[in-house]
Design a protein around this motif. Structure first.
Motif, PDB file in Angstrom:
ATOM      1  N   GLY A 123       7.225   3.898 -11.090  1.00  0.00           N
ATOM      2  CA  GLY A 123       7.758   3.830  -9.730  1.00  0.00           C
ATOM      3  C   GLY A 123       6.891   4.497  -8.688  1.00  0.00           C
ATOM      4  N   ILE A 124       5.969   5.349  -9.107  1.00  0.00           N
ATOM      5  CA  ILE A 124       5.131   6.039  -8.110  1.00  0.00           C
ATOM      6  C   ILE A 124       3.758   6.367  -8.703  1.00  0.00           C
ATOM      7  CG2 ILE A 124       6.112   8.340  -8.654  1.00  0.00           C
ATOM      8  CD1 ILE A 124       5.810   8.924  -5.553  1.00  0.00           C
ATOM      9  N   ILE A 125       2.727   6.142  -7.885  1.00  0.00           N
ATOM     10  CA  ILE A 125       1.351   6.494  -8.283  1.00  0.00           C
ATOM     11  C   ILE A 125       0.823   7.522  -7.286  1.00  0.00           C
ATOM     12  CG2 ILE A 125      -1.030   5.630  -8.450  1.00  0.00           C
ATOM     13  CD1 ILE A 125       0.061   3.078  -9.679  1.00  0.00           C
ATOM     14  N   TYR A 126       0.287   8.612  -7.807  1.00  0.00           N
ATOM     15  CA  TYR A 126      -0.302   9.681  -6.982  1.00  0.00           C
ATOM     16  C   TYR A 126      -1.817   9.511  -7.003  1.00  0.00           C
ATOM     17  CZ  TYR A 126       4.313  11.810  -7.493  1.00  0.00           C
ATOM     18  OH  TYR A 126       5.669  12.052  -7.484  1.00  0.00           O
ATOM     19  N   ILE A 161       5.027  -0.549  -5.976  1.00  0.00           N
ATOM     20  CA  ILE A 161       5.069   0.829  -6.497  1.00  0.00           C
ATOM     21  C   ILE A 161       4.849   1.783  -5.327  1.00  0.00           C
ATOM     22  CG2 ILE A 161       3.905   2.462  -8.057  1.00  0.00           C
ATOM     23  CD1 ILE A 161       3.027  -0.011  -9.734  1.00  0.00           C
ATOM     24  N   LEU A 162       5.601   2.886  -5.315  1.00  0.00           N
ATOM     25  CA  LEU A 162       5.427   3.868  -4.239  1.00  0.00           C
ATOM     26  C   LEU A 162       4.025   4.485  -4.343  1.00  0.00           C
ATOM     27  CD1 LEU A 162       8.854   5.760  -4.387  1.00  0.00           C
ATOM     28  CD2 LEU A 162       8.099   4.184  -2.584  1.00  0.00           C
ATOM     29  N   LEU A 163       3.430   4.750  -3.178  1.00  0.00           N
ATOM     30  CA  LEU A 163       2.081   5.319  -3.144  1.00  0.00           C
ATOM     31  C   LEU A 163       2.119   6.684  -2.461  1.00  0.00           C
ATOM     32  CD1 LEU A 163      -1.043   5.020  -3.479  1.00  0.00           C
ATOM     33  CD2 LEU A 163      -1.059   3.964  -1.209  1.00  0.00           C
ATOM     34  N   SER A 164       1.640   7.690  -3.192  1.00  0.00           N
ATOM     35  CA  SER A 164       1.559   9.038  -2.641  1.00  0.00           C
ATOM     36  C   SER A 164       0.087   9.460  -2.665  1.00  0.00           C
ATOM     37  CB  SER A 164       2.402   9.999  -3.504  1.00  0.00           C
ATOM     38  OG  SER A 164       2.305  11.305  -3.007  1.00  0.00           O
ATOM     39  N   VAL A 165      -0.436   9.851  -1.512  1.00  0.00           N
ATOM     40  CA  VAL A 165      -1.874  10.130  -1.402  1.00  0.00           C
ATOM     41  C   VAL A 165      -2.113  11.592  -1.023  1.00  0.00           C
ATOM     42  CG1 VAL A 165      -4.017   9.461  -0.238  1.00  0.00           C
ATOM     43  CG2 VAL A 165      -2.292   7.731  -0.707  1.00  0.00           C
ATOM     44  N   THR A 166      -3.068  12.200  -1.692  1.00  0.00           N
ATOM     45  CA  THR A 166      -3.411  13.593  -1.398  1.00  0.00           C
ATOM     46  C   THR A 166      -4.730  13.660  -0.631  1.00  0.00           C
ATOM     47  OG1 THR A 166      -2.387  14.226  -3.457  1.00  0.00           O
ATOM     48  CG2 THR A 166      -3.809  15.853  -2.452  1.00  0.00           C
ATOM     49  N   VAL A 187      -8.475   5.991   7.159  1.00  0.00           N
ATOM     50  CA  VAL A 187      -8.330   5.396   5.813  1.00  0.00           C
ATOM     51  C   VAL A 187      -6.859   5.452   5.379  1.00  0.00           C
ATOM     52  CG1 VAL A 187      -8.917   5.727   3.366  1.00  0.00           C
ATOM     53  CG2 VAL A 187     -10.714   5.738   5.084  1.00  0.00           C
ATOM     54  N   LEU A 188      -6.205   6.566   5.663  1.00  0.00           N
ATOM     55  CA  LEU A 188      -4.773   6.659   5.331  1.00  0.00           C
ATOM     56  C   LEU A 188      -4.001   5.549   6.045  1.00  0.00           C
ATOM     57  CD1 LEU A 188      -4.103  10.531   5.487  1.00  0.00           C
ATOM     58  CD2 LEU A 188      -3.937   9.081   3.449  1.00  0.00           C
ATOM     59  N   SER A 189      -4.343   5.307   7.303  1.00  0.00           N
ATOM     60  CA  SER A 189      -3.637   4.264   8.070  1.00  0.00           C
ATOM     61  C   SER A 189      -3.806   2.905   7.413  1.00  0.00           C
ATOM     62  CB  SER A 189      -4.165   4.194   9.504  1.00  0.00           C
ATOM     63  OG  SER A 189      -4.067   5.447  10.113  1.00  0.00           O
ATOM     64  N   GLU A 190      -5.011   2.635   6.920  1.00  0.00           N
ATOM     65  CA  GLU A 190      -5.257   1.347   6.242  1.00  0.00           C
ATOM     66  C   GLU A 190      -4.407   1.224   4.977  1.00  0.00           C
ATOM     67  OE1 GLU A 190      -7.698  -1.189   6.684  1.00  0.00           O
ATOM     68  OE2 GLU A 190      -8.118  -0.409   8.683  1.00  0.00           O
ATOM     69  N   MET A 191      -4.286   2.346   4.272  1.00  0.00           N
ATOM     70  CA  MET A 191      -3.489   2.326   3.031  1.00  0.00           C
ATOM     71  C   MET A 191      -2.000   2.231   3.330  1.00  0.00           C
ATOM     72  SD  MET A 191      -5.048   5.478   0.929  1.00  0.00           S
ATOM     73  CE  MET A 191      -6.354   5.323  -0.233  1.00  0.00           C
ATOM     74  N   ASP A 192      -1.582   2.862   4.414  1.00  0.00           N
ATOM     75  CA  ASP A 192      -0.172   2.924   4.831  1.00  0.00           C
ATOM     76  C   ASP A 192       0.733   3.407   3.681  1.00  0.00           C
ATOM     77  OD1 ASP A 192       1.841   2.759   6.672  1.00  0.00           O
ATOM     78  OD2 ASP A 192       2.188   0.615   6.392  1.00  0.00           O
ATOM     79  N   PRO A 193       0.451   4.606   3.149  1.00  0.00           N
ATOM     80  CA  PRO A 193       1.203   5.078   1.973  1.00  0.00           C
ATOM     81  C   PRO A 193       2.643   5.476   2.306  1.00  0.00           C
ATOM     82  CG  PRO A 193      -0.326   6.768   2.725  1.00  0.00           C
ATOM     83  CD  PRO A 193      -0.500   5.607   3.642  1.00  0.00           C
ATOM     84  N   ASP A 194       3.411   5.688   1.258  1.00  0.00           N
ATOM     85  CA  ASP A 194       4.798   6.147   1.442  1.00  0.00           C
ATOM     86  C   ASP A 194       4.835   7.656   1.655  1.00  0.00           C
ATOM     87  OD1 ASP A 194       6.324   3.581   0.663  1.00  0.00           O
ATOM     88  OD2 ASP A 194       4.817   3.820  -0.900  1.00  0.00           O
ATOM     89  N   TYR A 195       3.903   8.348   1.024  1.00  0.00           N
ATOM     90  CA  TYR A 195       3.840   9.809   1.139  1.00  0.00           C
ATOM     91  C   TYR A 195       2.379  10.247   1.296  1.00  0.00           C
ATOM     92  CZ  TYR A 195       8.377   9.404  -1.171  1.00  0.00           C
ATOM     93  OH  TYR A 195       9.654   9.040  -1.505  1.00  0.00           O
ATOM     94  N   VAL A 196       2.181  11.280   2.101  1.00  0.00           N
ATOM     95  CA  VAL A 196       0.862  11.930   2.159  1.00  0.00           C
ATOM     96  C   VAL A 196       1.074  13.428   1.956  1.00  0.00           C
ATOM     97  CG1 VAL A 196      -1.118  12.538   3.611  1.00  0.00           C
ATOM     98  CG2 VAL A 196      -0.179  10.230   3.722  1.00  0.00           C
TER      99      VAL A 196
END
Ligand code: SF4
Length: 290
Positions: A123-126, A161-166, A187-196
């Motif tokens: 459900g989520i990839i970090y 799948i939820l995307l969480s980016v560090t 780059v984060l904007s391009e990815m548009d993740p669910d969590y940062v």
């Protein structure tokens, strides 16, 4: 549960069952990372993993499981399917499985494969982006370019799948501070993740980056420069719906904001802190840790 060495997991997986399916990180060369130093990478056998799942099944209801160690998504697809299927069969109340991955691991899976994993509970990839700046990524020996990071992030989201980016404040040093903050926001904007999750670089002795610091090749930004980076990053972020947190213990200014709604409020707060430059407004040094 049989764990080998120190186990790392994202802060949001604090209440999850940690299932170690591999030992170490298959890449293990990022210059700032000490997490799996000295751990020789290996994938655990299904027999070892099954024993742990059987034991966990006796604990009662478990809603979340996190697959350790450093990049468990690199496991062959058939292994991951077997593990997820067995978890689904044995763990009562399982709602979500999470995993760390680097961009190459994600890009090695096609859409069909990611969707298969999702249908079995992933459900989520970090994903550790660290920086969106090309030069910084090269210097820290991250094994992916900004373009690969974007493609990987988009693929995760497209698979449902939820995307969480560090990201790492300070990782570009003083020299690349501004470019790092701007490019990371883009780059984060391009990815548009669910969590940062924004963390601040903490230098661990024995890592290649510690040597760069000693020799003067890297100069660390001051606490207020790190907060400026945070502000620049946020200003460059354009998200559909993202929870952005800088409340990790390594940070001087903890924020938890929902974007886009709370972006302006956060930027005003950062601006006020930068104008006052009052150290009392920062998390004290002794409370900062990894
Ligand atoms: S990919 Fe992640 S776990 Fe592996 S060395 Fe780099 S930062 Fe560390």
């Amino acid at each position: 549960m049989k764990y080998e060495g120190m186990i790392y997991r994202p802060p949001s997986e604090a209440d999850s069952l940690i299932l170690q399916v591999a030992v170490g990180c298959s890449y293990n060369r990022c210059t700032f990372c000490h997490s799996f130093q000295g751990k020789e990478f290996r994938i655990k056998s299904f027999e070892e993993i099954r024993e742990d799942i059987d034991e966990a099944a006796t604990y009662g209801r478990i809603s979340r499981v996190f697959l350790a160690d450093g990049d468990a998504l690199m496991l062959p697809q058939k292994d991951l399917l077997q593990i997820l299927s067995y978890l689904k069969l044995k763990i009562r109340g399982l709602e979500r499985v999470g995993v760390y991955a680097n961009a190459v691991d994600i890009l090695n899976k096609d859409m069909q494969e990611l969707k298969e994993l999702m249908s079995l509970g992933l459900g989520i990839i970090y994903l550790g982006l660290e920086s969106g700046n090309r030069e910084v990524l090269k210097r820290i020996k991250k094994n992916a370019t900004a373009e690969q990071m974007i493609r990987a992030g988009k693929r995760v989201k497209e698979a449902g799948i939820l995307l969480s980016v560090t990201v790492l404040l300070g990782i570009g040093g003083v020299e690349l501070s501004q470019a790092h903050a701007e490019d990371t926001g883009k780059v984060l904007s391009e990815m548009d993740p669910d969590y940062v999750g924004a963390l601040s670089l903490i230098i661990v002795p024995g890592t290649p980056i510690a040597e760069e610091l000693e020799t003067g090749k890297l100069v660390l930004p001051t606490p207020f420069e790190l907060i400026r980076e945070l502000g620049t990053m946020i200003a460059n972020c354009r998200f559909t719906n993202c929870f952005f947190a800088s409340n990790h213990a390594s940070n001087y200014l903890p924020l938890r904001i929902r974007m886009p709604g709370e972006k302006e409020k956060a930027l005003k707060l950062i601006q006020a802190v930068l104008q006052k430059k009052d150290p009392e407004l920062l998390r004290p040094e002794y409370m900062r840790a990894l």
